[in-house]
Enzyme design. Sequence first.
Site, PDB file in Angstrom:
ATOM      1  N   LEU A 101       0.755  -1.209  -0.073  1.00  0.00           N
ATOM      2  CA  LEU A 101       0.159   0.078  -0.127  1.00  0.00           C
ATOM      3  C   LEU A 101       0.961   1.246  -0.111  1.00  0.00           C
ATOM      4  O   LEU A 101       1.959   1.257   0.598  1.00  0.00           O
ATOM      5  CB  LEU A 101      -0.919  -0.001   0.945  1.00  0.00           C
ATOM      6  N   ASP A 102       0.376   2.505  -0.560  1.00  0.00           N
ATOM      7  CA  ASP A 102       1.122   3.426  -0.738  1.00  0.00           C
ATOM      8  C   ASP A 102       1.285   4.281   0.741  1.00  0.00           C
ATOM      9  O   ASP A 102       0.131   3.868   1.663  1.00  0.00           O
ATOM     10  CB  ASP A 102       0.778   4.616  -1.802  1.00  0.00           C
ATOM     11  N   ALA A 103       2.196   5.091   1.066  1.00  0.00           N
ATOM     12  CA  ALA A 103       2.052   5.648   2.475  1.00  0.00           C
ATOM     13  C   ALA A 103       0.923   6.328   2.900  1.00  0.00           C
ATOM     14  O   ALA A 103       0.478   6.243   3.966  1.00  0.00           O
ATOM     15  CB  ALA A 103       3.133   6.482   2.387  1.00  0.00           C
TER      16      ALA A 103
END
Length: 248
Positions: A101-103
């Site tokens: 998942l992105d930040a």
Amino acid sequence: MRERLQKILARAGLGSRREGEELIRQGRVTVNGTPARLGMSADPERDEIQVDGRRIRIPPLTGFALYKPRGVLSDPMPGSGKPSVYDLVPPVKPLYVVGRLDARSEGLVLLINDGDLAHRLTHPRYEHPKVYQVLVEGRPDSETLERWRRGIFLEGRRTRPAKVQIIRYEGNQTWLLVEMREGRKRQIRRIAARLGHPVRRLIRIRIGPVTLGRLKPGQWRPLTSQEFQQLRTMKAHTPKAPPRPRAG
């Protein structure tokens, strides 16, 4: 039990099957003292398998379901000063991330020590279903939701069909339940923005048979033997071919 050598190497934490094949090509693998060859099978409990002269060890299958909080990276980035998912779970090595998942996003991420299984679960061919709760700006109408379900063009390719439904409204924002079998980079955020409803919060709640359950941000739990079995037996998803037109 005998199995392909590259699969054994992956289970021993030496990378994916392809990386195991490269080790074999390089002549770095022996089985019972004999140089290994591609296509070879072995029994890790009976045969002595060595890489660079050292006998491999297959660790017991281990994995974690983690609630990745916002601001935590899925992969370590030295010098960034930001924590990664590896900082939140026990220090097992190796560990492979399934479902990055992105930040800015949060929710379910899997970490397992079986490189071969991790490769299967992340390969686009398998298209395992992933489910998200998504808070977007505004109130998407039925036509907008139908466009999302059918797929839109991103970088010249139409996204695969998805399941999208409204959960509830929150002021002038809407919580959606999104299920998809595709994982292009920041796909949900890009689709929502393209449709005029930018994402304000994104939480993944399921990967295949594994659910987030009652985990809170930063919490983890061990994967159960039943979950591992379900993950191992998941089949590649083959989209249905459109019906052929009838003759005459």
